[in-house]
Scaffold this motif. Structure first.
Motif, mmCIF file in Angstrom:
data_model
loop_
_atom_site.group_PDB
_atom_site.id
_atom_site.type_symbol
_atom_site.label_atom_id
_atom_site.label_comp_id
_atom_site.label_asym_id
_atom_site.label_seq_id
_atom_site.Cartn_x
_atom_site.Cartn_y
_atom_site.Cartn_z
ATOM 1 N N SER A 253 36.862 43.623 -48.827
ATOM 2 C CA SER A 253 36.240 42.411 -49.370
ATOM 3 C C SER A 253 36.862 41.178 -48.704
ATOM 4 O O SER A 253 37.905 41.275 -48.034
ATOM 5 C CB SER A 253 36.475 42.341 -50.879
ATOM 6 O OG SER A 253 37.856 42.154 -51.120
ATOM 7 N N HIS B 231 30.899 57.046 -45.718
ATOM 8 C CA HIS B 231 32.066 56.158 -45.699
ATOM 9 C C HIS B 231 32.120 55.275 -44.454
ATOM 10 O O HIS B 231 33.067 54.517 -44.277
ATOM 11 C CB HIS B 231 33.347 56.985 -45.803
ATOM 12 C CG HIS B 231 33.496 57.639 -47.141
ATOM 13 N ND1 HIS B 231 33.170 58.947 -47.355
ATOM 14 C CD2 HIS B 231 33.883 57.140 -48.329
ATOM 15 C CE1 HIS B 231 33.375 59.235 -48.634
ATOM 16 N NE2 HIS B 231 33.813 58.160 -49.244
ATOM 17 N N SER C 263 34.897 57.051 -39.385
ATOM 18 C CA SER C 263 34.440 57.908 -40.475
ATOM 19 C C SER C 263 33.227 58.752 -40.059
ATOM 20 O O SER C 263 33.188 59.961 -40.295
ATOM 21 C CB SER C 263 34.096 57.024 -41.668
ATOM 22 O OG SER C 263 33.516 57.773 -42.664
ATOM 23 N N VAL D 133 31.512 52.292 -41.948
ATOM 24 C CA VAL D 133 31.366 50.855 -42.220
ATOM 25 C C VAL D 133 30.328 50.209 -41.324
ATOM 26 O O VAL D 133 29.891 49.095 -41.568
ATOM 27 C CB VAL D 133 32.701 50.099 -42.043
ATOM 28 C CG1 VAL D 133 33.674 50.502 -43.105
ATOM 29 C CG2 VAL D 133 33.265 50.311 -40.659
ATOM 30 N N HIS E 103 35.270 47.048 -44.044
ATOM 31 C CA HIS E 103 35.310 47.828 -45.284
ATOM 32 C C HIS E 103 36.084 47.112 -46.385
ATOM 33 O O HIS E 103 36.179 47.623 -47.498
ATOM 34 C CB HIS E 103 35.964 49.183 -45.008
ATOM 35 C CG HIS E 103 37.392 49.071 -44.568
ATOM 36 N ND1 HIS E 103 37.748 48.511 -43.361
ATOM 37 C CD2 HIS E 103 38.551 49.422 -45.180
ATOM 38 C CE1 HIS E 103 39.067 48.538 -43.246
ATOM 39 N NE2 HIS E 103 39.571 49.078 -44.331
ATOM 40 N N PRO F 67 38.123 53.688 -41.126
ATOM 41 C CA PRO F 67 36.798 53.184 -41.479
ATOM 42 C C PRO F 67 35.823 53.222 -40.303
ATOM 43 O O PRO F 67 34.642 53.463 -40.487
ATOM 44 C CB PRO F 67 37.078 51.729 -41.902
ATOM 45 C CG PRO F 67 38.507 51.706 -42.259
ATOM 46 C CD PRO F 67 39.178 52.696 -41.366
ATOM 47 N N ARG F 68 36.317 53.003 -39.102
ATOM 48 C CA ARG F 68 35.430 52.974 -37.932
ATOM 49 C C ARG F 68 35.174 54.367 -37.375
ATOM 50 O O ARG F 68 34.246 54.557 -36.600
ATOM 51 C CB ARG F 68 36.014 52.079 -36.839
ATOM 52 C CG ARG F 68 35.932 50.630 -37.230
ATOM 53 C CD ARG F 68 36.302 49.700 -36.130
ATOM 54 N NE ARG F 68 36.008 48.358 -36.573
ATOM 55 C CZ ARG F 68 34.850 47.748 -36.394
ATOM 56 N NH1 ARG F 68 33.892 48.360 -35.754
ATOM 57 N NH2 ARG F 68 34.649 46.537 -36.848
ATOM 58 N N LEU G 168 31.729 41.926 -49.415
ATOM 59 C CA LEU G 168 32.061 42.542 -48.124
ATOM 60 C C LEU G 168 31.542 41.649 -46.996
ATOM 61 O O LEU G 168 30.552 40.924 -47.175
ATOM 62 C CB LEU G 168 31.402 43.924 -48.012
ATOM 63 C CG LEU G 168 31.996 45.029 -48.883
ATOM 64 C CD1 LEU G 168 31.163 46.301 -48.771
ATOM 65 C CD2 LEU G 168 33.446 45.313 -48.512
ATOM 66 N N HIS H 273 42.987 50.696 -42.078
ATOM 67 C CA HIS H 273 42.133 49.517 -41.969
ATOM 68 C C HIS H 273 41.389 49.415 -40.644
ATOM 69 O O HIS H 273 40.323 48.819 -40.573
ATOM 70 C CB HIS H 273 42.960 48.242 -42.184
ATOM 71 C CG HIS H 273 43.560 48.162 -43.543
ATOM 72 N ND1 HIS H 273 42.831 48.383 -44.680
ATOM 73 C CD2 HIS H 273 44.828 47.903 -43.956
ATOM 74 C CE1 HIS H 273 43.613 48.263 -45.740
ATOM 75 N NE2 HIS H 273 44.833 47.983 -45.318
ATOM 76 N N LYS I 105 29.695 42.186 -44.550
ATOM 77 C CA LYS I 105 28.307 42.369 -44.116
ATOM 78 C C LYS I 105 27.312 41.532 -44.931
ATOM 79 O O LYS I 105 26.203 41.286 -44.463
ATOM 80 C CB LYS I 105 27.919 43.842 -44.170
ATOM 81 C CG LYS I 105 27.858 44.451 -45.534
ATOM 82 C CD LYS I 105 27.496 45.927 -45.447
ATOM 83 C CE LYS I 105 27.520 46.550 -46.833
ATOM 84 N NZ LYS I 105 27.408 47.999 -46.800
#
Lengths: 521, 229
Positions: free
Chosen positions: B87, A518, A445, A520, B85, A442-443, B126, A438, B128
């Protein structure tokens, strides 16, 4: 100040273990080389010749690349034109280009039967001789001119735009611009640029292997290969390895600090700084000439390669396709291994920014692949057949070689991810896999994709340790291509070169795009 | 509920030295100039920093060396409250289970909290595509879901426009009333404190210079508070 109450996780422990393992893998062969080199006697005249040639070609390459880069960077810094972004991106491409592929392209253009020699023949002049110091320097300029341009462009872009606008308001002429902006920037940037290119060229192997050789054009790295491969004189190879380590140790200081911090064409395409004084027709023409010559110099070998390789691509011998498959497998293995090493190390560097950790990751710059290979051979020989382990050893060495780049790419992003959402993750009790899923992945990627692409492309094009002790049945694509060139099957070599180029760019693109998709943010 | 006993923390030339007590249901507005130690104090209570000396007690238990996640508190940060990333639903659910494997009753609880802050209709979106105010509501829903008795708010609405900020403060106030939350709000804006808090604390150079019940202080503002009015 009291420490932040952040726990040490399994990832941090893994990072420490990886750092220890990397140090062991790097320093073990080094020790083996040093011990084996002790009984080799004094330095021979041929070794001195290799040292002299290494220094000479590196010095010439550094000075020529730097001198040629100054007008190109200046033109890029002050001109806005269609394709500027593409040109700046092109300046990052040689980094990913397999050395042997570029050398083949240069041979097609500048070789005895190349385009330029053909043109010279039409006007009654003798053909060019690309072998020897000329060819080695030409190839090194091909690889390092873009690097020098990027360094100088970076220097230009560090000058605040307000200062340039002030210069315009004060009516600075070309001479004033040079005196107040370019000269101070060059004084700051040029010595480092010359030094970095000089040190990169001292560790050149593949270029010297193809375009050098003989008593007057052998680098130390090539001499190690020859002592190992042709004479099987392990103590001499080890002694040369020790000399090379001394040379490479200097490379660490400069290359580690400068080269890999330079963005690979990214972030350098900000709008050009306005030069009111550079609007005259002569200045425009000189800028256009510098840019056109550079584009031709960088693109012609690649176009020549495509022209030569495309017709031969479909008729390539089966061995080339198997070699391509081995190279792809090797690239995937070494990339996975490199990521598995880099991610925990980046985590530990973010948690514990101790300079020794970064230095451990940078060890592979200081110890050349051939020295590592020689050391690995010496260590493994009593217990196993090193030739049978050529591919796994190459995978490990390639992973170690890409580790410095991966750490430079991943460590700041990891640190940023922790700074951005580490406190939130702490507050929510996210640890282990949950934190990785988490907060980190994601950061990271985008950086993981880019770093994996670089590692895979470097591994695809590597012609280092695999050349040292692989059997014909274990050849990678660059090695197979080298064999084809050595047996004068230039059409097949052209096809193999094109295949290698395409595969290197494709693996880079696949990883890079995958990471970006991928990402974010 | 919360007690800071002789808490001291040194960071170079700066020293924070605080004694502070907060009863259950009290809402303390913490104001002060930049560098006065507001965020440092909040980070000590949260557990991101460990005091050099002194004790931090929550409901009578010494939590000075307890890690952040184990303290009975929820936090809203100035930014970065949501994982980009995930929801809105998953961002809230993360407050219950980091692996996001929820039982049916847990899913209902998440939906109920989103509903409480008016975000149930945006559960699948999401971050964003959410506005700043909506993002704050989602973060608030997660804080509610975790059901901790102490809420720490570190300038969470400073990026919102004045209207949205007022709405959010109203919402937080209602939720605090319903859940009987004890709250510390760090802010530069005295009006936010007036809208939400029962008590006021002014920090200056790491020391508490004013501390008391809001209305009492504002009825006769001390000189130190005048720049904030």
């Amino acid at each position: 100040m009291a420490e932040r109450a952040q726990p040490i996780t399994a990832l941090h422990v893994a990072g420490g273990a990886v750092a220890g393992l990397v140090a062991l893998i790097m320093l073990g062969p080094l020790l083996a080389v040093a011990l084996a080199g002790e009984g080799a006697g004094g330095v021979r005249p041929s070794d001195w010749a290799a040292i002299r040639f290494t220094v000479l070609q590196a010095l010439l390459s550094a000075l020529i690349s730097t001198a040629l880069a100054i007008p190109v960077a200046r033109a890029l810094a002050r001109r806005s034109f269609a394709g500027r972004h593409v040109l700046i991106t092109l300046m990052g491409a040689p980094f990913l280009l397999p050395v042997i592929v570029a050398v083949f392209g240069l041979l097609v253009v500048f070789g005895r039967s190349g385009w330029v020699s053909h043109g010279l023949g039409l006007v009654g002049l003798p053909p060019l001789d690309i072998y020897g110091v000329h060819g080695v320097v030409l190839a090194h300029v091909f690889f390092n001119l873009p690097l020098a341009v990027r360094l100088f462009l970076h220097g230009w872009q560090e000058i605040p735009g307000e200062r340039m606008r002030l210069a315009t308001a004060l009516g600075f002429g070309l001479g004033d611009m040079r005196r107040h902006f370019e000269w101070p920037m060059l004084r700051r940037t040029a010595p480092g640029t010359v030094l970095v290119i000089f040190l990169i060229c001292t560790t050149s192997f593949a270029v010297a292997l193809i375009l050098g050789g003989g008593p007057y054009a052998t680098t130390v790295e090539l001499a190690i290969y020859q002592a190992f491969r042709f004479d099987f004189d392990l103590s001499r190879a080890a002694q040369l390895g020790a000399i090379q380590v001394a040379i490479c140790a200097l490379a660490t200081l400069a290359a580690g600090a400068l080269v890999i911090r330079v963005p690979l064409g990214q972030g350098l395409d900000r709008p050009p700084v306005p030069w009111q004084a550079a609007q005259g027709p002569l200045t425009r023409a000189s800028d256009a000439a510098a840019l056109t010559a550079t584009v031709l110099f960088l693109l012609l070998p690649l176009l020549a390669l495509v022209g030569k390789g495309l017709p031969a691509l479909w008729g390539l011998p089966e061995s080339v396709w198997w070699a391509a498959l081995r190279s792809l497998t090797l690239a995937l293995c070494s990339t996975s291994l490199a990521l598995a090493m880099a991610l925990p190390m980046a985590a530990l560097m973010a948690r514990w920014p101790w300079p020794g950790l970064e230095l451990t990751g940078m060890l592979s710059i200081a110890i050349s692949p051939l020295v590592l290979g020689t050391g690995a051979f010496l260590i493994l020989r009593p217990v196993a057949n090193p030739v049978a382990l050529a591919l796994p050893i190459t995978a490990v060495v390639n992973a170690l070689m890409s580790l410095p780049f991966l750490l430079r790419i991943l460590a700041p992003a990891y640190d940023q991810a922790e700074r951005t959402q580490g406190r939130l993750a702490d507050a929510l009790g996210l640890r282990g896999a949950a934190r990785l899923c988490h907060v980190i992945l994601p950061r990271l990627s985008r950086q993981l994709g880019f770093g994996a692409g670089v590692a895979a492309a470097l591994s695809m094009g590597d012609l280092g340790v695999i050349a040292l002790f692989s059997s014909p049945a274990q050849g990678t694509l660059p090695l197979e291509m080298y064999r084809l060139m050595g047996s004068y099957r230039t059409d097949d070599a052209g096809g193999a070169a094109l295949l290698l180029l395409v595969l290197s760019l494709v693996v880079f693109r696949v990883f890079d795009r995958g990471g970006a998709r991928h990402a974010v943010a | 509920m919360l007690s800071l006993e002789h808490v001291m923390l040194r960071n170079g030339a700066f020293t924070l030295s605080v004694d502070l007590t907060l009863q259950k249901g009290q809402r303390l507005g913490l104001i002060g100039a930049s560098g006065s130690g507001k965020s440092t104090l909040l980070n000590l209570v949260a557990g991101f920093l460990v005091p050099d000396t002194g004790r931090i007690l929550i409901d009578g238990s010494d939590v000075s060396r307890t890690d952040v996640a184990s303290r009975p508190l929820g936090i809203l940060f100035q930014d970065g409250n949501l994982f980009p990333h995930l929801s809105a639903f998953d961002n809230v659910a993360l407050g219950l289970r980091p692996d996001l494997r929820l039982s049916e009753s847990q899913r209902e609880a998440v939906t109920a909290c989103l509903d409480q802050v008016g975000m149930a209709a945006h559960a699948d979106r999401l971050p964003k595509v959410l506005s700043g105010g909506q993002q704050s509501r989602v973060a608030l829903a997660r804080m509610l879901l975790r059901d901790k008795p102490l809420a720490l708010l570190d300038e969470p609405f400073s990026a919102l426009d004045p209207g949205l900020r007022r709405d959010m403060l109203g919402l937080v106030s209602d939720l605090c009333d319903q859940a009987r939350l004890t709250l510390i709000l760090v802010t530069h804006d005295l009006r936010e404190v007036q809208n939400l808090c029962t008590d006021l604390c002014l920090l200056d150079k790491g020391q508490v210079t004013i501390r008391g019940e809001m209305q009492t202080i504002l009825s006769d503002p001390p000189a130190a508070l005048r720049p904030w009015l």
